[in-house]
Scaffold this motif. Structure first.
Motif, PDB file in Angstrom:
ATOM      1  N   ASP A 104       0.823  -1.212   0.000  1.00 29.96           N
ATOM      2  CA  ASP A 104       0.000   0.000   0.000  1.00 29.96           C
ATOM      3  C   ASP A 104       0.862   1.269   0.000  1.00 29.96           C
ATOM      4  O   ASP A 104       0.513   2.267   0.621  1.00 29.96           O
ATOM      5  N   ARG A 105       1.975   1.218  -0.710  1.00 34.72           N
ATOM      6  CA  ARG A 105       2.870   2.364  -0.856  1.00 34.72           C
ATOM      7  C   ARG A 105       2.784   2.818  -2.317  1.00 34.72           C
ATOM      8  O   ARG A 105       3.676   2.598  -3.118  1.00 34.72           O
ATOM      9  N   MET A 106       1.647   3.446  -2.647  1.00 34.69           N
ATOM     10  CA  MET A 106       1.291   3.739  -4.033  1.00 34.69           C
ATOM     11  C   MET A 106       2.244   4.728  -4.707  1.00 34.69           C
ATOM     12  O   MET A 106       2.545   4.572  -5.887  1.00 34.69           O
ATOM     13  N   GLU A 107       2.702   5.725  -3.988  1.00 34.35           N
ATOM     14  CA  GLU A 107       3.590   6.717  -4.605  1.00 34.35           C
ATOM     15  C   GLU A 107       4.901   6.064  -5.058  1.00 34.35           C
ATOM     16  O   GLU A 107       5.358   6.293  -6.179  1.00 34.35           O
ATOM     17  N   GLU A 108       5.465   5.220  -4.196  1.00 37.17           N
ATOM     18  CA  GLU A 108       6.708   4.533  -4.565  1.00 37.17           C
ATOM     19  C   GLU A 108       6.470   3.523  -5.684  1.00 37.17           C
ATOM     20  O   GLU A 108       7.306   3.347  -6.565  1.00 37.17           O
ATOM     21  N   SER A 109       5.309   2.873  -5.646  1.00 35.06           N
ATOM     22  CA  SER A 109       4.962   1.934  -6.701  1.00 35.06           C
ATOM     23  C   SER A 109       4.883   2.648  -8.049  1.00 35.06           C
ATOM     24  O   SER A 109       5.408   2.161  -9.059  1.00 35.06           O
ATOM     25  N   ALA A 110       4.242   3.806  -8.051  1.00 33.84           N
ATOM     26  CA  ALA A 110       4.128   4.589  -9.289  1.00 33.84           C
ATOM     27  C   ALA A 110       5.495   5.069  -9.765  1.00 33.84           C
ATOM     28  O   ALA A 110       5.777   5.046 -10.969  1.00 33.84           O
ATOM     29  N   GLU A 111       6.364   5.486  -8.842  1.00 31.98           N
ATOM     30  CA  GLU A 111       7.708   5.948  -9.232  1.00 31.98           C
ATOM     31  C   GLU A 111       8.485   4.846  -9.938  1.00 31.98           C
ATOM     32  O   GLU A 111       9.124   5.088 -10.967  1.00 31.98           O
ATOM     33  N   ASP A 112       8.439   3.636  -9.383  1.00 31.98           N
ATOM     34  CA  ASP A 112       9.156   2.526 -10.019  1.00 31.98           C
ATOM     35  C   ASP A 112       8.528   2.147 -11.353  1.00 31.98           C
ATOM     36  O   ASP A 112       9.238   1.842 -12.318  1.00 31.98           O
ATOM     37  N   GLY A 113       7.195   2.150 -11.417  1.00 31.59           N
ATOM     38  CA  GLY A 113       6.531   1.862 -12.691  1.00 31.59           C
ATOM     39  C   GLY A 113       6.898   2.883 -13.748  1.00 31.59           C
ATOM     40  O   GLY A 113       7.193   2.539 -14.898  1.00 31.59           O
ATOM     41  N   ARG A 114       6.930   4.149 -13.346  1.00 34.20           N
ATOM     42  CA  ARG A 114       7.287   5.228 -14.272  1.00 34.20           C
ATOM     43  C   ARG A 114       8.748   5.082 -14.733  1.00 34.20           C
ATOM     44  O   ARG A 114       9.052   5.214 -15.916  1.00 34.20           O
ATOM     45  N   ALA A 115       9.645   4.786 -13.791  1.00 34.54           N
ATOM     46  CA  ALA A 115      11.063   4.633 -14.141  1.00 34.54           C
ATOM     47  C   ALA A 115      11.256   3.471 -15.119  1.00 34.54           C
ATOM     48  O   ALA A 115      12.011   3.588 -16.092  1.00 34.54           O
ATOM     49  N   ALA A 116      10.566   2.359 -14.876  1.00 33.88           N
ATOM     50  CA  ALA A 116      10.675   1.200 -15.769  1.00 33.88           C
ATOM     51  C   ALA A 116      10.122   1.526 -17.151  1.00 33.88           C
ATOM     52  O   ALA A 116      10.700   1.149 -18.177  1.00 33.88           O
ATOM     53  N   LEU A 117       9.007   2.253 -17.180  1.00 33.41           N
ATOM     54  CA  LEU A 117       8.393   2.616 -18.453  1.00 33.41           C
ATOM     55  C   LEU A 117       9.301   3.556 -19.244  1.00 33.41           C
ATOM     56  O   LEU A 117       9.478   3.400 -20.455  1.00 33.41           O
ATOM     57  N   ARG A 121      11.466   3.041 -22.809  1.00 29.16           N
ATOM     58  CA  ARG A 121      10.969   3.985 -23.819  1.00 29.16           C
ATOM     59  C   ARG A 121       9.527   3.676 -24.214  1.00 29.16           C
ATOM     60  O   ARG A 121       9.147   3.729 -25.374  1.00 29.16           O
ATOM     61  N   GLY A 122       8.729   3.334 -23.201  1.00 29.09           N
ATOM     62  CA  GLY A 122       7.305   3.099 -23.414  1.00 29.09           C
ATOM     63  C   GLY A 122       6.964   1.747 -23.998  1.00 29.09           C
ATOM     64  O   GLY A 122       5.820   1.515 -24.374  1.00 29.09           O
ATOM     65  N   CYS A 123       7.927   0.845 -24.070  1.00 29.32           N
ATOM     66  CA  CYS A 123       7.694  -0.443 -24.723  1.00 29.32           C
ATOM     67  C   CYS A 123       7.398  -1.593 -23.765  1.00 29.32           C
ATOM     68  O   CYS A 123       7.180  -2.711 -24.218  1.00 29.32           O
ATOM     69  N   SER A 124       7.412  -1.350 -22.456  1.00 32.80           N
ATOM     70  CA  SER A 124       7.139  -2.422 -21.499  1.00 32.80           C
ATOM     71  C   SER A 124       5.689  -2.346 -21.036  1.00 32.80           C
ATOM     72  O   SER A 124       5.306  -1.445 -20.292  1.00 32.80           O
ATOM     73  N   ALA A 125       4.905  -3.313 -21.483  1.00 32.44           N
ATOM     74  CA  ALA A 125       3.498  -3.368 -21.065  1.00 32.44           C
ATOM     75  C   ALA A 125       3.396  -3.601 -19.565  1.00 32.44           C
ATOM     76  O   ALA A 125       2.515  -3.051 -18.893  1.00 32.44           O
ATOM     77  N   LYS A 126       4.313  -4.397 -19.015  1.00 33.42           N
ATOM     78  CA  LYS A 126       4.303  -4.676 -17.586  1.00 33.42           C
ATOM     79  C   LYS A 126       4.548  -3.385 -16.800  1.00 33.42           C
ATOM     80  O   LYS A 126       3.880  -3.118 -15.798  1.00 33.42           O
ATOM     81  N   ALA A 127       5.487  -2.564 -17.250  1.00 33.49           N
ATOM     82  CA  ALA A 127       5.774  -1.298 -16.579  1.00 33.49           C
ATOM     83  C   ALA A 127       4.574  -0.356 -16.671  1.00 33.49           C
ATOM     84  O   ALA A 127       4.225   0.311 -15.687  1.00 33.49           O
ATOM     85  N   ALA A 128       3.936  -0.308 -17.827  1.00 37.33           N
ATOM     86  CA  ALA A 128       2.753   0.544 -17.997  1.00 37.33           C
ATOM     87  C   ALA A 128       1.633   0.092 -17.057  1.00 37.33           C
ATOM     88  O   ALA A 128       0.955   0.921 -16.440  1.00 37.33           O
ATOM     89  N   PHE A 129       1.468  -1.214 -16.923  1.00 38.10           N
ATOM     90  CA  PHE A 129       0.456  -1.751 -16.015  1.00 38.10           C
ATOM     91  C   PHE A 129       0.766  -1.377 -14.573  1.00 38.10           C
ATOM     92  O   PHE A 129      -0.113  -0.961 -13.823  1.00 38.10           O
ATOM     93  N   ARG A 130       2.031  -1.537 -14.165  1.00 38.63           N
ATOM     94  CA  ARG A 130       2.420  -1.204 -12.787  1.00 38.63           C
ATOM     95  C   ARG A 130       2.157   0.275 -12.496  1.00 38.63           C
ATOM     96  O   ARG A 130       1.638   0.629 -11.432  1.00 38.63           O
TER      97      ARG A 130
END
Length: 136
Positions: A104-117, A121-130
């Motif tokens: 339940d640490r949504m801000e950190e989860s979003a930061e990592d998802g954004r960094a992975a995405l 370069r926008g090509c990881s569907a898993k990162a976009a989902f996260r």
């Protein structure tokens, strides 16, 4: 987690180690993190992903620093441009994002998802989902 605890996980007793034991590989750390994650032990999974990321982001001092035609990056306009560790970094960022989400640490989860995405370069569907799931 200490190196002694990691050795114990592998069944290596400190007395048995004749030479210094190198730290586990990032792949092995990710596997341990995945195992903890599947068991719902997010507090133990998180440092495994963090240690893997730290190792992957360390500069490689074993390779020559001079650029050669084989190591000079080629400019591309489309698709991901991966460095040697980028796919594994993306995977660990996505896994750590999932771990933060479960904690339940949504801000950190979003930061990592954004960094992975961004790294993909926008090509990881898993990162976009996260990223999307953390932002809901």
């Amino acid at each position: 987690m200490s190196i002694e605890e990691l050795m114990a996980m592998e069944g290596i007793e400190p007395e048995e180690a004749e030479a210094p034991i190198p730290p586990p590989s990032p792949t092995r750390l990710r596997q341990w993190g995945n195992s903890y994650f599947q068991d719902g032990d997010y507090d133990s999974a998180l440092p495994m992903y963090q240690l893997a990321l730290e190792q992957l982001m360390e500069p490689d001092t074993t390779t020559p620093t001079q650029s050669s035609p084989a190591t000079t990056p080629i400019k591309e306009t489309e698709g991901p441009i991966f460095g040697p560790n980028d796919p594994e970094i993306i995977s660990n960022l996505c896994n750590r994002s999932a771990c933060y989400y479960k904690m339940d640490r949504m801000e950190e989860s979003a930061e990592d998802g954004r960094a992975a995405l961004e790294l993909s370069r926008g090509c990881s569907a898993k990162a976009a989902f996260r990223l999307a799931r953390a932002q809901m």
